[in-house]
Design a protein around this motif. Structure first.
Motif, PDB file in Angstrom:
ATOM      1  N   MET A  54       0.852  -1.182   0.000  1.00  0.00           N
ATOM      2  CA  MET A  54       0.000   0.000   0.000  1.00  0.00           C
ATOM      3  C   MET A  54       0.889   1.235   0.000  1.00  0.00           C
ATOM      4  O   MET A  54       1.942   1.251   0.633  1.00  0.00           O
ATOM      5  CB  MET A  54      -0.930  -0.011   1.215  1.00  0.00           C
ATOM      6  CG  MET A  54      -2.019  -1.066   1.103  1.00  0.00           C
ATOM      7  SD  MET A  54      -3.113  -1.100   2.538  1.00  0.00           S
ATOM      8  CE  MET A  54      -2.079  -1.971   3.716  1.00  0.00           C
ATOM      9  N   PHE A  55       0.427   2.253  -0.704  1.00  0.00           N
ATOM     10  CA  PHE A  55       1.264   3.420  -0.929  1.00  0.00           C
ATOM     11  C   PHE A  55       0.699   4.639  -0.224  1.00  0.00           C
ATOM     12  O   PHE A  55      -0.513   4.870  -0.228  1.00  0.00           O
ATOM     13  CB  PHE A  55       1.395   3.683  -2.431  1.00  0.00           C
ATOM     14  CG  PHE A  55       2.012   2.527  -3.170  1.00  0.00           C
ATOM     15  CD1 PHE A  55       3.382   2.378  -3.225  1.00  0.00           C
ATOM     16  CD2 PHE A  55       1.214   1.559  -3.770  1.00  0.00           C
ATOM     17  CE1 PHE A  55       3.962   1.301  -3.883  1.00  0.00           C
ATOM     18  CE2 PHE A  55       1.774   0.477  -4.436  1.00  0.00           C
ATOM     19  CZ  PHE A  55       3.149   0.341  -4.484  1.00  0.00           C
ATOM     20  N   ALA A  56       1.604   5.422   0.366  1.00  0.00           N
ATOM     21  CA  ALA A  56       1.216   6.620   1.089  1.00  0.00           C
ATOM     22  C   ALA A  56       1.203   7.836   0.187  1.00  0.00           C
ATOM     23  O   ALA A  56       1.193   8.969   0.647  1.00  0.00           O
ATOM     24  CB  ALA A  56       2.164   6.857   2.259  1.00  0.00           C
ATOM     25  N   THR A  57       1.237   7.589  -1.110  1.00  0.00           N
ATOM     26  CA  THR A  57       1.187   8.655  -2.099  1.00  0.00           C
ATOM     27  C   THR A  57       0.447   8.147  -3.316  1.00  0.00           C
ATOM     28  O   THR A  57       0.332   6.936  -3.527  1.00  0.00           O
ATOM     29  CB  THR A  57       2.611   9.106  -2.489  1.00  0.00           C
ATOM     30  OG1 THR A  57       2.526  10.233  -3.359  1.00  0.00           O
ATOM     31  CG2 THR A  57       3.374   7.983  -3.184  1.00  0.00           C
ATOM     32  N   ASP A  58      -0.046   9.054  -4.098  1.00  0.00           N
ATOM     33  CA  ASP A  58      -0.735   8.666  -5.323  1.00  0.00           C
ATOM     34  C   ASP A  58       0.256   8.071  -6.318  1.00  0.00           C
ATOM     35  O   ASP A  58       1.410   8.505  -6.414  1.00  0.00           O
ATOM     36  CB  ASP A  58      -1.417   9.898  -5.927  1.00  0.00           C
ATOM     37  CG  ASP A  58      -2.123   9.578  -7.231  1.00  0.00           C
ATOM     38  OD1 ASP A  58      -2.754   8.505  -7.309  1.00  0.00           O
ATOM     39  OD2 ASP A  58      -2.037  10.398  -8.158  1.00  0.00           O
ATOM     40  N   ILE A  59      -0.206   7.057  -7.044  1.00  0.00           N
ATOM     41  CA  ILE A  59       0.550   6.508  -8.168  1.00  0.00           C
ATOM     42  C   ILE A  59      -0.184   6.970  -9.424  1.00  0.00           C
ATOM     43  O   ILE A  59      -1.133   6.321  -9.870  1.00  0.00           O
ATOM     44  CB  ILE A  59       0.624   4.966  -8.098  1.00  0.00           C
ATOM     45  CG1 ILE A  59       1.150   4.498  -6.728  1.00  0.00           C
ATOM     46  CG2 ILE A  59       1.497   4.415  -9.224  1.00  0.00           C
ATOM     47  CD1 ILE A  59       2.562   4.906  -6.414  1.00  0.00           C
TER      48      ILE A  59
ATOM     49  N   GLN B 237       7.219   1.335 -12.337  1.00  0.00           N
ATOM     50  CA  GLN B 237       8.308   2.236 -11.967  1.00  0.00           C
ATOM     51  C   GLN B 237       7.878   3.209 -10.880  1.00  0.00           C
ATOM     52  O   GLN B 237       8.626   3.469  -9.929  1.00  0.00           O
ATOM     53  CB  GLN B 237       8.794   3.006 -13.193  1.00  0.00           C
ATOM     54  CG  GLN B 237       9.997   3.891 -12.918  1.00  0.00           C
ATOM     55  CD  GLN B 237      11.194   3.102 -12.431  1.00  0.00           C
ATOM     56  OE1 GLN B 237      11.620   2.141 -13.081  1.00  0.00           O
ATOM     57  NE2 GLN B 237      11.763   3.485 -11.285  1.00  0.00           N
ATOM     58  N   GLN B 238       6.675   3.756 -10.987  1.00  0.00           N
ATOM     59  CA  GLN B 238       6.191   4.690  -9.962  1.00  0.00           C
ATOM     60  C   GLN B 238       5.995   3.987  -8.622  1.00  0.00           C
ATOM     61  O   GLN B 238       6.257   4.569  -7.563  1.00  0.00           O
ATOM     62  CB  GLN B 238       4.898   5.348 -10.432  1.00  0.00           C
ATOM     63  CG  GLN B 238       5.096   6.328 -11.573  1.00  0.00           C
ATOM     64  CD  GLN B 238       3.808   7.002 -12.013  1.00  0.00           C
ATOM     65  OE1 GLN B 238       2.772   6.889 -11.354  1.00  0.00           O
ATOM     66  NE2 GLN B 238       3.847   7.711 -13.141  1.00  0.00           N
ATOM     67  N   ARG B 239       5.550   2.746  -8.646  1.00  0.00           N
ATOM     68  CA  ARG B 239       5.425   1.984  -7.405  1.00  0.00           C
ATOM     69  C   ARG B 239       6.799   1.750  -6.781  1.00  0.00           C
ATOM     70  O   ARG B 239       6.977   1.876  -5.565  1.00  0.00           O
ATOM     71  CB  ARG B 239       4.741   0.641  -7.683  1.00  0.00           C
ATOM     72  CG  ARG B 239       3.259   0.733  -8.004  1.00  0.00           C
ATOM     73  CD  ARG B 239       2.743  -0.613  -8.473  1.00  0.00           C
ATOM     74  NE  ARG B 239       1.295  -0.646  -8.592  1.00  0.00           N
ATOM     75  CZ  ARG B 239       0.617  -1.672  -9.111  1.00  0.00           C
ATOM     76  NH1 ARG B 239       1.271  -2.737  -9.563  1.00  0.00           N
ATOM     77  NH2 ARG B 239      -0.698  -1.635  -9.185  1.00  0.00           N
TER      78      ARG B 239
ATOM     79  N   LEU C   1       8.284   2.952  -3.076  1.00  0.00           N
ATOM     80  CA  LEU C   1       8.920   2.051  -2.110  1.00  0.00           C
ATOM     81  C   LEU C   1      10.282   2.598  -1.683  1.00  0.00           C
ATOM     82  O   LEU C   1      10.588   2.676  -0.482  1.00  0.00           O
ATOM     83  CB  LEU C   1       9.076   0.659  -2.724  1.00  0.00           C
ATOM     84  CG  LEU C   1       9.827  -0.373  -1.875  1.00  0.00           C
ATOM     85  CD1 LEU C   1       8.930  -0.911  -0.774  1.00  0.00           C
ATOM     86  CD2 LEU C   1      10.354  -1.527  -2.742  1.00  0.00           C
ATOM     87  N   LYS C   2      11.091   2.996  -2.650  1.00  0.00           N
ATOM     88  CA  LYS C   2      12.440   3.463  -2.354  1.00  0.00           C
ATOM     89  C   LYS C   2      12.420   4.785  -1.578  1.00  0.00           C
ATOM     90  O   LYS C   2      13.354   5.073  -0.815  1.00  0.00           O
ATOM     91  CB  LYS C   2      13.227   3.624  -3.653  1.00  0.00           C
ATOM     92  CG  LYS C   2      13.589   2.297  -4.309  1.00  0.00           C
ATOM     93  CD  LYS C   2      14.418   2.513  -5.565  1.00  0.00           C
ATOM     94  CE  LYS C   2      14.883   1.177  -6.155  1.00  0.00           C
ATOM     95  NZ  LYS C   2      15.697   1.382  -7.386  1.00  0.00           N
TER      96      LYS C   2
END
Length: 573
Positions: free
Chosen positions: A503-508, A558-560, A564-565
């Motif tokens: 799960m991402f804390a920013t928009d993809i 790539q955006q995901r 992560l990084k």
């Protein structure tokens, strides 16, 4: 296996100004009783909530609710699953919608409206409503990526977590107790409210039944336990003239969640690949686990196990094929009353079904372990519409709190004692099959209405819940097998075979831009891969993967990876 947790960037300020200890339960992760502790700052006046008698000091929660001076409209989204035999949504003759209006809406001068949302076209439905400036008061979804997209598209507004804690203290405290506050934010802004998902690390309510009588006819006293046994059993069923295409089949719908490849992954999975490709919402064409999954599907098709016309078979037809003895297995969510199983036994009175228990899952030559996807550690994610007024959002919060009260939730989930359920020797509800009165519940015991607060009926122990929800009124009782399946799934989770998606804390942004087109493209490419000559599969797969990547999937991956990084996502450990 440890639960995935979002990084500190995901966490809200944890309502640090709260002086009354509402966060003391944070991190427990247990289903502890909710309290009515309230942040000190919530003593301010809050809209329609004042103490009875007109005192200026506000009262938190339901005890402080009074009717709005001017009627407020609350529009509630409800999944329309297209199921026969359940009440239509928003038609005015749905008993349970009337029950909500009478018991909640009328009391607080709130007019309830219900917006049907096609389950197979959630994004399209909300996009159309947004374009018409007619979004429901709150938006609900199980999938984090959809909510992230709605934030990016401007469909959702931020809200004050302290205000929510005041209006809905029971709901809020439960989020604290279940360690869910960390999931309420995106880009350091508070957007989401999280419903409860009991036993989230299993899928015990989703069951697969198989034709045990067919297996016995061809010499099997057990469900095939590996790929070789599965191929052998299906071939013998064909050769015996029992069923021409035992695996059945249905069309590729081009919707989120298709072709989940968890059983085809290596464990432990590479973390970067997990973040880039592991999300179930967009099929990972080009990732090795997806190739293994489709290679098996191609083999099943070319062996004749799959119906050659699968691409024309919709869900209703696939269900009818099972009922009519033209398919080896059928999968569905359990409930006390399951018309499809009743119809099956009426058409096949001598049949014997068995449940595909987790440790008996027919694995694959290409797979590794009997793995599956863990649900999110929360149920519905709820966001409030950017088109809603402050009073409408307050009404939504009041509704969520009202639905969470045990007495309201009991009736909403189970119906009325003596009509929909009885009480067992422990005082727990047990559903009655074959209800045919004027209070017929919606899909899965009204779930698409009360999922705003919890994902499953929760009464007593897991054994009690399964006993109450297992199919009734059938020649066979599956309760013990469903319980066994639950514990086998827990064991798989403990071994690390049940991952939760990143799960991402920013928009993809690429997800919003490309997901719809990719789902459509995947359905087209997948059908071609399933039906091609096995000798041409590898080459066609590589060609298809390149086309898919060029259509936007490589940009999503790539955006995901970047998120992560940059520490803007959950981690595997």
């Amino acid at each position: 296996m440890k639960k995935n947790t979002l990084q500190k960037v995901l966490a809200t300020a944890m309502v640090g100004a709260m002086a009354m200890g509402t966060l003391t339960g944070c991190g427990s992760g247990e289903n502890t009783p909710a309290s009515n502790d309230t942040p000190a700052s919530a003593s301010q006046e809050s809209g329609s909530q004042t103490q009875e008698g007109g005192d200026t000091a506000a009262v938190p929660g339901i005890e402080g609710y009074t009717a709005f001076a001017d009627q407020v409209t609350l529009t509630i989204p409800v999944y329309d699953r297209g199921k026969e035999g359940v009440p239509a949504i928003g038609t005015g003759d749905n008993y349970w919608e009337g029950w909500l209006q009478e018991n909640f809406g009328d009391k607080y001068n709130i007019k309830l409206e219900f917006e049907p949302i096609a389950r197979g076209g959630v994004l399209e439905a909300y996009n159309l409503l947004a374009s018409a400036e007619d979004l429901p008061t709150f938006l609900m979804e199980y999938d984090y990526p959809k909510q992230a997209q709605w934030v990016a598209d401007g469909f959702l507004t931020t809200y004050d977590l302290e205000e929510f804690a005041f209006i809905a203290p029971t709901y809020y405290q439960r989020m604290v107790d279940l360690n869910q506050i960390q999931y309420t934010t995106m880009n350091d802004e508070t957007y989401f409210v999280l419903a409860e998902r009991p036993y989230y690390n299993t899928n015990y309510t989703f069951i697969t039944w198989v034709r045990m009588d067919w297996l016995k006819q061809v010499g099997y006293d057990h469900i095939p336990a590996n790929r070789a046994e599965y191929v052998d059993a299906m071939t013998k069923i064909q050769n015996a003239g029992i069923c021409a295409h035992p695996a059945g089949g249905s069309m590729t719908t081009g919707t989120a969640g298709m072709d989940q490849n968890y059983a085809f992954r290596d464990y432990p999975t590479n973390e970067e690949e997990w973040a880039m490709y592991g999300d179930y919402a967009i099929p990972a064409l080009g990732w090795e686990p997806n190739k293994k999954l489709l290679k098996e599907a191609n083999e099943n098709y070319n062996l004749g196990f799959t119906d050659p016309d699968f691409y024309t078979i919709d869900a209703a037809t696939a269900e009818a094929n099972f009922i009519n003895g033209q398919a080896y297995q059928y999968s569905a969510y359990i409930s006390a009353d399951m018309p499809v199983l009743k119809s099956f036994y009426e058409n096949n009175p001598d049949a014997e079904l068995a449940i595909l228990v987790q440790n008996n899952v027919a694995d694959t030559d290409y797979g590794t372990v009997p793995a599956f996807r863990s649900n999110n550690p929360f149920g519905m994610m709820i966001g409030f519409s950017s088109q809603a007024t402050e009073d409408e959002i307050k009404a939504a919060m009041m509704y969520m709190e009202w639905c969470t009260q045990p007495e309201n939730l009991l009736t909403f989930q189970w119906g009325f004692e003596g009509e929909h359920y009885t009480l067992d020797e422990n005082g727990l509800p047990v559903g009655i099959a074959d209800y045919s009165g004027d209070k017929v519940q919606g899909f899965n015991n009204n779930k698409d209405y009360w999922c705003v607060t919890i994902e499953a009926r929760n009464a007593g122990t897991i054994e009690d819940m399964i006993k109450a929800s297992s199919p009734k009124g059938l020649p066979q009782d599956f309760t013990d097998d469903i319980i066994e399946n639950y514990y086998q799934q827990v064991a798989a989770w403990e071994k690390g075979w049940v991952p939760t998606d990143c799960m991402f804390a920013t928009d993809i942004p690429a997800v919003g831009e490309y997901q719809g087109a990719l789902l459509t493209l995947y359905a087209e490419l997948r059908d071609a891969l399933v039906m091609c000559d096995p000798a041409k599969f590898d080459a066609l797969y590589e060609e298809s993967a390149k086309k898919y990547a060029d259509a936007g999937y490589s940009e999503i991956a790539q955006q995901r990876l970047d998120a992560l990084k940059n520490g803007l996502s959950s981690r595997m450990k």
